[in-house]
Design an enzyme around this catalytic site. Structure first.
Site, PDB file in Angstrom:
ATOM      1  N   ASP A 337       0.828  -1.206   0.000  1.00 46.63           N
ATOM      2  CA  ASP A 337       0.000   0.000   0.000  1.00 46.63           C
ATOM      3  C   ASP A 337       0.865   1.259   0.000  1.00 46.63           C
ATOM      4  OD1 ASP A 337      -1.354  -2.267   0.933  1.00 46.63           O
ATOM      5  OD2 ASP A 337      -2.723  -1.113   2.183  1.00 46.63           O
ATOM      6  N   GLU A 476      -6.413 -11.116  -4.524  1.00 50.21           N
ATOM      7  CA  GLU A 476      -6.161 -12.193  -3.564  1.00 50.21           C
ATOM      8  C   GLU A 476      -7.246 -13.272  -3.564  1.00 50.21           C
ATOM      9  OE1 GLU A 476      -3.427  -9.829  -0.304  1.00 50.21           O
ATOM     10  OE2 GLU A 476      -5.602  -9.782  -0.076  1.00 50.21           O
TER      11      GLU A 476
END
Length: 759
Positions: A337, A476
């Protein structure tokens, strides 16, 4: 004071206590404090965190950001009854976080169960200058009769991380009638924390100190007449160290001296000093929008506020946690991130901070190298989750299945290796925006070489071509696949960049170059089909698709996993976020606008957006594809992740990456800012209900300011710059204006490339 937005808590609600504790948290990059109420509530999670202060509580635990002793709490007794908004009646309510100066304020008029009325007002801030300071005031006014008031506050070291204790209490002391101090040490003896507190009541009272059960507190008891106000001022100095250059006694004495200096100034003066520091932040970084939706400006101010409050600009040994400094989510760990969603704001506003964030990775190279070696690969394999070192912090197992008693293994640390290329991408973007040769010559080239070496060792030879197997991309919901498009393209970019900068800075290595040339020639890059769609991985296109509309309607809640197991999800065209859309965003020079549009259209229907990282990236790519109104809808959905109506969306902290994406969605989406082949591009196009957009930008040695209004762009720059505007290259000096319609005309060859041009 600047005319900035104010974030409000609409009313006391026991179900949203932790949401507002997160989104209204105060911080300065050194320290963050959750916006919990002074009085206790069972469901309320208090939290104070220092950037970079991690500790492992036990053998089955990972390092986590330590929740420090609480300094915010007060026990408030009014006429013999504990004050609580769960009883009695709230007659008036106001609670707000003022972005201009960082002050959190609450004013409530409360009628007790016995029918007595009181006004309680509290104020507090975490200082942007000086960083270790917290200041607060609590004022109580009986409204209909005199009242017996009892106040108790201090330093409460019973605070834990969800039951895990990280600190040993080494000593507590009281000095004269106003000061107390606690000295704490992490249980691994690696770090000291000294918390010093000053408390002063505005009038005389009966008072005493107690120290019991890890709490040191001051008690005040007094009678307050009707209409009179008693105010308790509390200042706290939070000092932290991991080096032992001084004795702990000397370190603590210095901390107390700093607090005493602040106490001579008082709350108002300290707030003014901190407000001056915030004024510079807003002057340098604020994005302004004239919109019929007033919440749009508030969202942008919210983003800049938290991007400042979460970022440890003071210390390159620290980085930004996935929840910033607002909660314990993800144990305070650092993910990709930082480089992909948070670094762009700093890159274009505070390049020195961007440099510091990249140096965090460089300083942690030893751990990344060690992880690569343990797995049999060369170079550096950065951990999926990081803390204070380069060690992998991802938990090995997820929660226990309470029906089977079996723990599910977490695959991210084993296969989500794209973080290696993400860091390399950020290094290149930093140099392109700053041309900081000193950084690139040393840290930058080293990072690129180490990450490139990893990919060259990670690739597998399959019938003469190189492939990257058994990975997880940003999506994911799709695990353990071969030739994930995002991973392969970013790995290629990583290795190509290493070669380029090694040559540029005379770090050439013949053996490395030979391997790199072979890698770049033979690495398989998934190709677009006849429709322009790039397959996410080798098997994705062969998987069945299902109608995801009802799951998309509850994006972020992972409701798909209530109906299907993760194994079943893995075998369908179901995306948490779309890797290929993210790839189009990061490497715009690699794909045509037609390919971007084709990939966006194909993958959007297959993406649930269960990741908080997803919607704003889709919005930016949507804006680049010309659909501004669709981009705005994505942007507003991204804003709502933390600022929406869900009372529990941010209980364990804000979504830091989504906060960065609020800024990016406007500057990189609606303003069209992107770096393409090392050059600055802009293509502004605003949503229909936005009349004006103003934003600052740092580019190399220039401080720039852009104003978009009435389909025209005004550029102000402190130094000459070359940029590409609406597809046309031009040089800009001073202040110049350009009209969109003239640029569009120039494409057909009937107008000058400068467009409408005013010096």
């Amino acid at each position: 004071m600047l005319n900035l937005s104010v974030l409000t808590d609409p009313g006391f609600c026991p179900h949203s206590l932790n949401k507002y504790a997160s989104i209204m948290a105060c911080g300065n990059g050194y320290m963050g404090i959750r916006a919990t109420h002074e009085e206790d509530y069972t469901r309320q999670t208090r939290g104070m965190y220092l950037a970079g202060l991690y500790h492992r509580a036990g053998r089955n635990e990972t390092n986590e950001l330590v929740n420090l002793p609480d300094v915010i709490g007060f026990d408030i007794e009014l006429d013999g009854k504990n004050f609580s908004l769960l009883s009695g009646e709230i007659l008036s309510w106001q609670r707000e976080l003022a972005f201009a100066n960082g002050e959190l304020r609450r004013s409530v008029v409360w009628r007790s169960p016995e029918g007595k009325d009181y006004r309680l007002e509290s104020r507090r801030f975490v200082a942007l200058d000086p960083l270790p300071l917290v200041a607060m005031q609590l004022a109580i006014t009986p409204l209909d009769a005199s009242a017996q008031v009892g106040l108790k506050t201090g330093i409460d070291a019973t605070q834990t991380n969800s039951g895990r204790q990280h600190l040993d209490e080494m000593s507590v002391r009281v000095f004269d009638q106003h000061y107390m101090q606690g000295i704490y040490e992490t249980q691994d003896h690696a770090s000291d924390v000294v918390i010093s507190a000053f408390c002063r009541l505005s009038t005389e009272s009966d008072s005493c100190f107690t120290a019991k059960n890890r709490r040191v507190q001051v008690h005040h008891a007094l009678t307050v007449s009707r209409g009179e106000t008693v105010t308790l001022e509390k200042l706290v100095w939070v000092a932290h160290r991991s080096d032992r250059a001084l004795s702990v006694e000397t370190f603590a004495r210095h901390a107390l001296a700093e607090l005493k200096a602040c106490a001579t100034s008082g709350y108002a003066s300290l707030l003014a000093r901190s407000a001056c520091a915030w004024e510079k932040v807003w002057r340098d970084c604020r994005v302004e929008v004239a919109s019929t939706e007033h919440q749009d400006q508030m969202a942008l101010d919210y983003a800049v506020w938290h991007l400042t409050a979460m970022t440890p600009s003071h210390d390159e040994r620290c980085s930004i946690a996935a929840k910033g400094l607002t909660g314990e989510g993800y144990k305070g760990h650092v993910f990709w991130d930082t480089e992909i969603f948070l670094l762009p704001f700093h890159l274009f506003n505070r390049p020195q901070t961007a440099r510091s964030l990249l140096r965090y990775r460089w300083l942690n190279l030893p751990g990344a190298r060690a992880k690569a070696r343990r797995n049999g690969w060369p170079g550096a394999l950065f951990p999926w989750e990081s803390a204070a070192s380069g060690e992998e912090e991802t938990p090995e197992f997820a929660a226990i299945n309470i029906r089977t008693g079996v723990r599910q293994k977490v695959a991210s640390a084993l296969a989500e290796h794209h973080i290696v290329a993400d860091i390399a991408w950020a290094v290149v973007a930093y140099w392109q925006a700053t041309q900081d040769d000193a950084f690139m010559r040393n840290e930058g080239v080293t990072l690129l070489m180490e990450t490139a070496s990893f990919w060259m060792g990670r690739a597998t030879d399959v019938k003469g071509r190189l492939e990257i197997h058994d990975v997880i991309g940003p999506d994911e919901y799709t695990e353990h696949v071969n030739n994930n498009a995002y991973t392969n393209y970013l790995a290629w970019h990583n290795v190509a960049s290493a070669c380029r900068f090694m040559s540029m800075f005379n770090r050439e290595d013949v053996r490395f170059t030979e391997k790199a040339t072979d890698f770049l020639t033979r690495l398989w890059l998934p190709e677009a089909n006849a429709d322009g769609v790039i397959p996410q991985d080798d098997t994705f296109m062969a998987k069945p698709a299902i109608d995801l509309s009802r799951y998309k309607a509850q994006a972020g809640k992972q409701t798909i996993l209530l109906d299907y197991s993760r194994a079943e999800v893995n075998e369908m065209q179901i995306l948490k976020q779309a890797d290929v859309v993210m790839l189009n965003y990061l490497l715009p020079e690699r794909f045509t606008s037609q390919q971007c549009a084709a990939n966006l259209a194909f993958y959007e229907s297959r993406t649930i957006h269960d990741s908080s990282l997803s919607k704003t990236i889709h919005g930016i790519v949507t804006a680049r594809c010309g659909d501004t109104e669709g981009a705005y809808a994505f942007w507003r959905d991204g804003v709502a992740i933390d600022l929406g109506d869900d009372p529990h969306s941010s209980d364990d902290g804000i979504h830091a990456a989504a906060t960065g994406a609020i800024w990016s969605g406007v500057v990189q989406g609606f303003a069209g800012v992107q770096i393409v082949d090392g050059e600055l591009h802009l293509a502004p196009k605003l949503p229909a209900h936005w009349q004006k957009l103003i934003f600052p930008l740092r580019w190399r040695n220039a401080n720039m300011r852009f104003t978009v209004e009435n389909e025209a762009l005004t550029v102000e720059t402190s130094a000459p710059v070359t940029l590409t505007l609406w597809g046309k290259n031009l040089s800009v000096t001073g202040a110049q204006a350009f009209a969109y319609k003239n640029f569009m005309t120039s494409v057909t060859g009937t107008a000058t490339t400068e467009g409408s041009h005013d010096a």
